[in-house]
Design a protein around this motif. Structure first.
Motif, PDB file in Angstrom:
ATOM      1  N   ASN A 124       0.832  -1.209   0.000  1.00 29.43           N
ATOM      2  CA  ASN A 124       0.000   0.000   0.000  1.00 29.43           C
ATOM      3  C   ASN A 124       0.865   1.257   0.000  1.00 29.43           C
ATOM      4  N   LYS A 125       1.911   1.258   0.835  1.00 31.38           N
ATOM      5  CA  LYS A 125       2.797   2.422   0.907  1.00 31.38           C
ATOM      6  C   LYS A 125       3.518   2.646  -0.419  1.00 31.38           C
ATOM      7  N   VAL A 126       3.953   1.574  -1.035  1.00 28.54           N
ATOM      8  CA  VAL A 126       4.609   1.696  -2.351  1.00 28.54           C
ATOM      9  C   VAL A 126       3.669   2.360  -3.346  1.00 28.54           C
ATOM     10  N   GLU A 127       2.412   1.936  -3.327  1.00 34.86           N
ATOM     11  CA  GLU A 127       1.434   2.521  -4.255  1.00 34.86           C
ATOM     12  C   GLU A 127       1.178   3.991  -3.972  1.00 34.86           C
ATOM     13  N   ILE A 128       1.057   4.339  -2.677  1.00 36.52           N
ATOM     14  CA  ILE A 128       0.768   5.736  -2.315  1.00 36.52           C
ATOM     15  C   ILE A 128       1.889   6.649  -2.799  1.00 36.52           C
ATOM     16  N   VAL A 129       3.145   6.245  -2.536  1.00 41.80           N
ATOM     17  CA  VAL A 129       4.282   7.066  -2.972  1.00 41.80           C
ATOM     18  C   VAL A 129       4.287   7.203  -4.493  1.00 41.80           C
ATOM     19  N   GLY A 130       4.028   6.092  -5.182  1.00 44.59           N
ATOM     20  CA  GLY A 130       4.018   6.139  -6.650  1.00 44.59           C
ATOM     21  C   GLY A 130       2.929   7.051  -7.190  1.00 44.59           C
ATOM     22  N   MET A 131       1.746   6.974  -6.603  1.00 43.08           N
ATOM     23  CA  MET A 131       0.629   7.784  -7.097  1.00 43.08           C
ATOM     24  C   MET A 131       0.838   9.273  -6.800  1.00 43.08           C
ATOM     25  N   LEU A 132       1.369   9.587  -5.621  1.00 48.54           N
ATOM     26  CA  LEU A 132       1.651  10.993  -5.300  1.00 48.54           C
ATOM     27  C   LEU A 132       2.761  11.550  -6.186  1.00 48.54           C
ATOM     28  N   GLN A 133       3.753  10.709  -6.417  1.00 48.83           N
ATOM     29  CA  GLN A 133       4.897  11.133  -7.224  1.00 48.83           C
ATOM     30  C   GLN A 133       4.476  11.498  -8.646  1.00 48.83           C
ATOM     31  N   GLU A 134       3.473  10.804  -9.146  1.00 47.59           N
ATOM     32  CA  GLU A 134       3.042  11.055 -10.528  1.00 47.59           C
ATOM     33  C   GLU A 134       2.035  12.189 -10.631  1.00 47.59           C
ATOM     34  N   ASP A 135       1.574  12.672  -9.480  1.00 51.88           N
ATOM     35  CA  ASP A 135       0.610  13.774  -9.491  1.00 51.88           C
ATOM     36  C   ASP A 135       1.379  15.103  -9.455  1.00 51.88           C
ATOM     37  N   GLU A 136       1.741  15.615 -10.626  1.00 47.00           N
ATOM     38  CA  GLU A 136       2.589  16.805 -10.700  1.00 47.00           C
ATOM     39  C   GLU A 136       1.909  18.031 -10.089  1.00 47.00           C
ATOM     40  N   LYS A 137       0.614  18.153 -10.295  1.00 47.45           N
ATOM     41  CA  LYS A 137      -0.102  19.322  -9.759  1.00 47.45           C
ATOM     42  C   LYS A 137      -0.009  19.341  -8.230  1.00 47.45           C
ATOM     43  N   CYS A 148       8.694  11.500   2.696  1.00 55.56           N
ATOM     44  CA  CYS A 148      10.069  11.002   2.561  1.00 55.56           C
ATOM     45  C   CYS A 148      10.271   9.721   3.368  1.00 55.56           C
ATOM     46  N   ALA A 149       9.633   9.647   4.543  1.00 57.77           N
ATOM     47  CA  ALA A 149       9.745   8.432   5.362  1.00 57.77           C
ATOM     48  C   ALA A 149       9.131   7.238   4.641  1.00 57.77           C
ATOM     49  N   PHE A 150       7.978   7.457   3.972  1.00 62.20           N
ATOM     50  CA  PHE A 150       7.352   6.391   3.179  1.00 62.20           C
ATOM     51  C   PHE A 150       8.301   5.903   2.096  1.00 62.20           C
ATOM     52  N   ALA A 152      14.046   7.441  -8.554  1.00 61.40           N
ATOM     53  CA  ALA A 152      13.038   8.234  -9.272  1.00 61.40           C
ATOM     54  C   ALA A 152      12.328   9.197  -8.323  1.00 61.40           C
ATOM     55  N   PHE A 153      12.077   8.732  -7.103  1.00 59.76           N
ATOM     56  CA  PHE A 153      11.387   9.561  -6.115  1.00 59.76           C
ATOM     57  C   PHE A 153      12.193  10.823  -5.791  1.00 59.76           C
ATOM     58  N   PHE A 154      13.472  10.648  -5.440  1.00 60.40           N
ATOM     59  CA  PHE A 154      14.281  11.806  -5.052  1.00 60.40           C
ATOM     60  C   PHE A 154      14.602  12.705  -6.245  1.00 60.40           C
ATOM     61  N   LYS A 155      14.679  12.104  -7.428  1.00 64.26           N
ATOM     62  CA  LYS A 155      14.873  12.944  -8.623  1.00 64.26           C
ATOM     63  C   LYS A 155      13.677  13.868  -8.813  1.00 64.26           C
ATOM     64  N   THR A 156      12.497  13.326  -8.601  1.00 68.62           N
ATOM     65  CA  THR A 156      11.282  14.140  -8.725  1.00 68.62           C
ATOM     66  C   THR A 156      11.303  15.281  -7.706  1.00 68.62           C
ATOM     67  N   LEU A 157      11.635  14.970  -6.453  1.00 69.63           N
ATOM     68  CA  LEU A 157      11.688  16.008  -5.423  1.00 69.63           C
ATOM     69  C   LEU A 157      12.743  17.066  -5.751  1.00 69.63           C
ATOM     70  N   SER A 158      13.873  16.611  -6.274  1.00 66.56           N
ATOM     71  CA  SER A 158      14.937  17.557  -6.631  1.00 66.56           C
ATOM     72  C   SER A 158      14.478  18.498  -7.740  1.00 66.56           C
ATOM     73  N   ASN A 159      13.809  17.936  -8.743  1.00 65.59           N
ATOM     74  CA  ASN A 159      13.313  18.760  -9.858  1.00 65.59           C
ATOM     75  C   ASN A 159      12.256  19.760  -9.389  1.00 65.59           C
ATOM     76  N   MET A 160      11.531  19.376  -8.331  1.00 71.20           N
ATOM     77  CA  MET A 160      10.497  20.274  -7.808  1.00 71.20           C
ATOM     78  C   MET A 160      11.092  21.396  -6.946  1.00 71.20           C
ATOM     79  N   GLY A 161      12.397  21.279  -6.616  1.00 72.10           N
ATOM     80  CA  GLY A 161      13.054  22.338  -5.834  1.00 72.10           C
ATOM     81  C   GLY A 161      13.002  22.121  -4.346  1.00 72.10           C
ATOM     82  N   ILE A 162      13.246  20.876  -3.902  1.00 75.19           N
ATOM     83  CA  ILE A 162      13.154  20.606  -2.466  1.00 75.19           C
ATOM     84  C   ILE A 162      14.259  21.307  -1.680  1.00 75.19           C
TER      85      ILE A 162
END
Length: 845
Positions: free
Chosen positions: A320-333, A363-365, A376-386
């Motif tokens: 479930n946690k894997v899915e939640i992170v994946g779905m949030l990560q793909e929601d650019e808005k 991030c803990a998830f 892929a997760f941290f690359k997305t956060l980096s591109n978003m300007g974390i």
């Protein structure tokens, strides 16, 4: 049963769960993730690929093959064994045990692909594809098998209030047998039995039928122990989960029922910091929270016999946690809104705190993700300007927000320190030093209000990771080490050392409370790390800013751990054997605080005593000539009476031999003659040994090495005496002699500020500069007097003792160096028989 393979729950929606970089292949039906069960009963993602079934000659049978989507490599090659139990779960998951403790799972992107492979497996095993399991999970005894075969299916009692006790007994009796458990699970699935039980639960509550509620508790707990994903999906559905939690409130072993539902509905509030538009994602978050709550708070701690019976529950939460992170990560808005509000000055403090806490939990998830998905997760956060967002947050006044931001920063540093380094070097071109991200981190470390400095310890570890050259990259165009260390020493080092410099302006620390000492110890730990791993950067900084002198002020701290940290810092510098450092140490007389601490430590046999002796022993063994001369010339008077170790006498011997070579260069040629003459024993050994001596450069020999090789030295009784016996003789001799305290001259005799060395036990003797009485010619303490213990060439053992060095019973030797003792005694015994040149060597000054 511990041997039963546990199955992970299927991924309900693979549209965002696969998390694979690169383009999608056209055939998504056969697209799968391969999972293996690790020792902790958690599922590890082995990669994503495409599955096929074909005959493999090497395995002599039909096999399942999975080729990696990224490079076509073989992720899985598994023969379909006719006797292996394969399970199909949730329409997209196939699970089986490859060996006794090796479980595998294929998670399909599409149901159609799962059905195709399932048909192939059933075809090989001669099964009907409509079944969900192809074999019995565990073989049972013949009697059990016969009993079970006589009743092909398990018949459940009708779901009525009056039969709850019977149902509870049936569930309890089925748990010990894997086959009965399987039949019970199938019966519960097929008849929609769980929903009927939950209807009775409402009736029992309305009637306040406590006995019935206790039976329902036992039934629902037993269903959990069936470890069946299909049952969990029913129980954790939106309509059933709160009733399941309600049943588990009525534990018969407790006098009062728990209020879990009340907590979940009234106390625990779901804060939607950024509106989530996807209803499936929202439902998944609610479900995961509640299931996690059931696992952690509601279910009793499983017994040793039940610990493997909840593995599927752990897997359900994990996926479930894997899915939640994946779905949030793909929601650019969603992510764009999150970072925009985080950095917006108009966002109120309470809202910002919620946003930061959400990002921290996000991030803990991510820690549950496999490496490629985490990338892929941290690359997305980096591109978003974390990182720019963290810089803004860390500059705020709210301590809770800053604490959460620090935790997020730690995830980033542990994941990719190079990414953080690159960002801070870029921002340095536009911002002042005060608001640089690393300087903000250092500032939070220095200002940590925790008495135990828990946050400061964490931050120091992160800084250490950032300045560690071992994880820095080197490419053809640039070297990260050179660039980053240049930046760090220019823009950040002065912030890190500020507390140290502020506290060491006098001869002793200006603040010496425990918290300050802890902080300075942390800073020294990082500086010591820099000395070891950085080169000219730290050297220039230490010498130009006179850092070592300031650090050694901390030797006077009342906190032993801080004084030892300061000593360790100096020891690390000396260990480099760098003449730049050595000249700096000698020029500033930086052994003075160390000798003072050594004498003030007195006769205590502790870590400070050992550490200081070890430092001088290192100088002696490594023959660091410049430091040897400096120590003997300036501090011999304070150290000459230390005879429970041979370190200082050995240093003096090194110094005398060194000076002798400088004054009498002709002795070198005489040594060669003597060596060759005395070493020759017979013609047989001449050739090899002569070759050895002539090929050995004089400078390569250790100073003070005997002319006669050890094997040729004549041994008398004293030479071969056991070191312990020799020590006891010396001890008796000392005890029989009269004890007195000699006044000592200034350590160096140089023109310098007055410096006192007080001995910390018994009668105290002060070492003061320019004492007229002690400097009179011929006086006992005069450096040039023939009878002086410190007189060059004097071999007599001093009968005087200071309270700082010995106790009444004699100080037990901390470290005895028997080899050195033997050489010294041997030289005394042989003095009269040595050739003239040898005598001259020993007696020259």
């Amino acid at each position: 049963a511990p041997d039963q393979p546990s199955a992970p729950p299927a991924i309900a929606s693979q549209s965002g769960g696969c998390g694979v970089a690169g383009g999608r292949m056209t055939d998504t039906r056969r697209r799968v993730k391969v999972y293996t069960l690790n020792e902790d009963r958690q599922w590890d993602d082995r990669g994503t690929g495409h599955v096929s079934s074909c005959y493999v000659e090497r395995l002599k049978g039909m096999s399942l093959l999975v080729r990696a989507e990224s490079d076509g490599s073989l992720l899985l090659e598994s023969k379909i064994n006719p006797n292996t139990a394969y399970q199909k779960q949730q329409d997209t998951l196939i699970v089986w045990s490859e060996a006794e403790n090796y479980d595998l799972a294929l998670s399909f992107q599409e149901k159609a692909g799962c059905d195709e492979i399932w048909e192939k497996i059933c075809q090989v095993q001669g099964k009907d594809p409509s079944v969900d399991i192809t074999q019995d999970l565990v073989d049972e005894s013949e009697e059990e098998r016969f009993d079970d075969m006589s009743s092909p299916g398990l018949e459940l009692p009708s779901c009525e209030l009056s039969r709850l006790e019977e149902i509870a007994e049936l569930v309890a009796s089925s748990l010990p047998s894997p086959l009965r458990r399987e039949k019970l699970a199938l019966a519960l699935e097929n008849e929609g039995y769980i929903k009927k039980l939950l209807e009775i639960f409402h009736v029992c509550e309305d009637l306040e039928n406590i006995e019935g509620l206790h039976h329902l508790y036992e039934i629902i707990k037993g269903i959990f122990l069936l470890n069946r994903t299909a049952l969990f999906e029913v129980m954790f559905s939106e309509e059933c989960i709160m009733d399941v939690i309600g049943c588990l409130e009525y534990d018969p072993s407790l006098s009062q029922s728990r209020k879990h539902r009340e907590f979940l509905t009234k106390t625990a509030k779901f804060k939607e910091v950024i509106p989530i538009s996807d209803p499936e994602l929202k439902q998944k978050i609610h479900q995961t929270y509640r299931v996690q709550y059931i696992q952690d708070m509601v279910l009793p701690t499983p017994s040793v016999f039940e610990e493997n019976m909840l593995s599927t529950l752990h897997s359900f939460i994990f996926f479930n946690k894997v899915e939640i992170v994946g779905m949030l990560q793909e929601d650019e808005k969603f992510l764009t809104d999150l970072f925009a509000q985080l950095t917006d000055e108009a966002t109120d403090e309470e809202k910002r705190q919620e946003l930061v806490n959400f990002l921290k939990e996000f991030c803990a998830f991510s820690q549950t993700l496999q490496p490629q998905n985490r990338d892929a997760f941290f690359k997305t956060l980096s591109n978003m300007g974390i990182l720019p967002a963290l810089e803004v947050i860390l500059g705020m006044d709210d301590a809770q927000v800053r604490s959460a931001a620090t935790d997020i920063f730690s995830y980033l540093v542990e994941y990719n320190p190079s990414m953080v380094r690159e960002f801070v070097m870029q921002e340095a071109q536009q911002n002042d030093d005060d608001i640089l991200l690393i300087n903000l981190i250092i500032e939070h470390m220095i200002c940590d209000t925790d008495p135990e400095l828990g946050g400061a310890v964490l931050l120091m570890g992160l800084l250490r990771t950032l300045v560690d050259p071992e994880n820095m990259l080197a490419t053809a165009n640039k070297t990260e080490k050179t660039e980053f260390l240049g930046f760090f020493y220019k823009h950040c080092m002065h912030v890190l050392t500020a507390p140290l410099l502020a506290n060491t302006t006098e001869d002793k620390p200006s603040k010496d409370d425990f918290q300050t000492a802890q902080l300075l110890a942390l800073i020294l730990e990082l500086l010591t790390f820099c000395v070891e791993h950085h080169t000219y950067h730290i050297k220039n900084y230490i010498i130009n800013k006179d850092i070592l002198r300031r650090v050694l002020v901390l030797m006077a701290s009342k906190h032993a751990f801080l004084a030892l940290c300061a000593l360790r810092f100096k020891r690390k510098i000396i260990g480099l054997k760098d003449e730049f450092y050595n000249r700096y140490i000698m020029k500033s007389f930086l052994f003075e605080p160390v000798v003072k601490a050594f004498l003030n430590n007195g006769s205590r046999y502790n870590l400070m005593n050992s550490a200081i002796i070890e430092m001088f022993e290192f100088i002696r063994v490594e023959d660091i000539k410049s430091l040897t001369a400096h120590v003997i010339e300036n501090y011999w008077k304070a150290l000459e009476d230390v005879d429970y170790v041979q370190t200082f006498k050995g240093l003096k011997l090194r110094f005398e031999q060194q000076r002798e070579r400088q004054d009498n260069p002709k002795l070198d040629s005489m040594r060669s003659i003597l060596r060759n003459h005395r070493y020759r024993r017979d013609a047989r050994t001449l050739e090899d040994e002569e070759e050895m001596w002539f090929n050995t450069d004089e400078d390569d020999m250790e100073d003070g090495e005997a002319v006669v090789p050890p094997s040729d030295k004549p041994k008398n009784d004293e030479d071969i005496m056991d070191p312990i016996s020799k020590f006891m003789e010396r001890k008796k001799l000392k005890e029989s002699e009269e004890k007195e305290v000699l006044l000592k001259t200034n350590l160096s005799g140089r023109q310098s500020p007055s410096f006192k060395l007080s001995f910390s036990s018994g009668t105290k003797s002060n070492l003061t500069s320019q004492s007229s009485a002690s400097n009179l010619p011929g006086s006992p303490g005069s450096p040039g007097s023939p009878g002086s213990p410190g007189s060059p060439g004097s071999v007599s053992k001093s009968t005087s003792q200071t309270a700082a060095i010995t106790t009444k019973g004699g100080l037990v030797g901390l470290v005895d160096y028997p080899d050195d003792d033997e050489e010294d005694d041997e030289d005394e015994d042989k003095e009269e028989t040595l050739p003239l040149s040898k005598k001259a060597k020993l007696e020259s000054s």
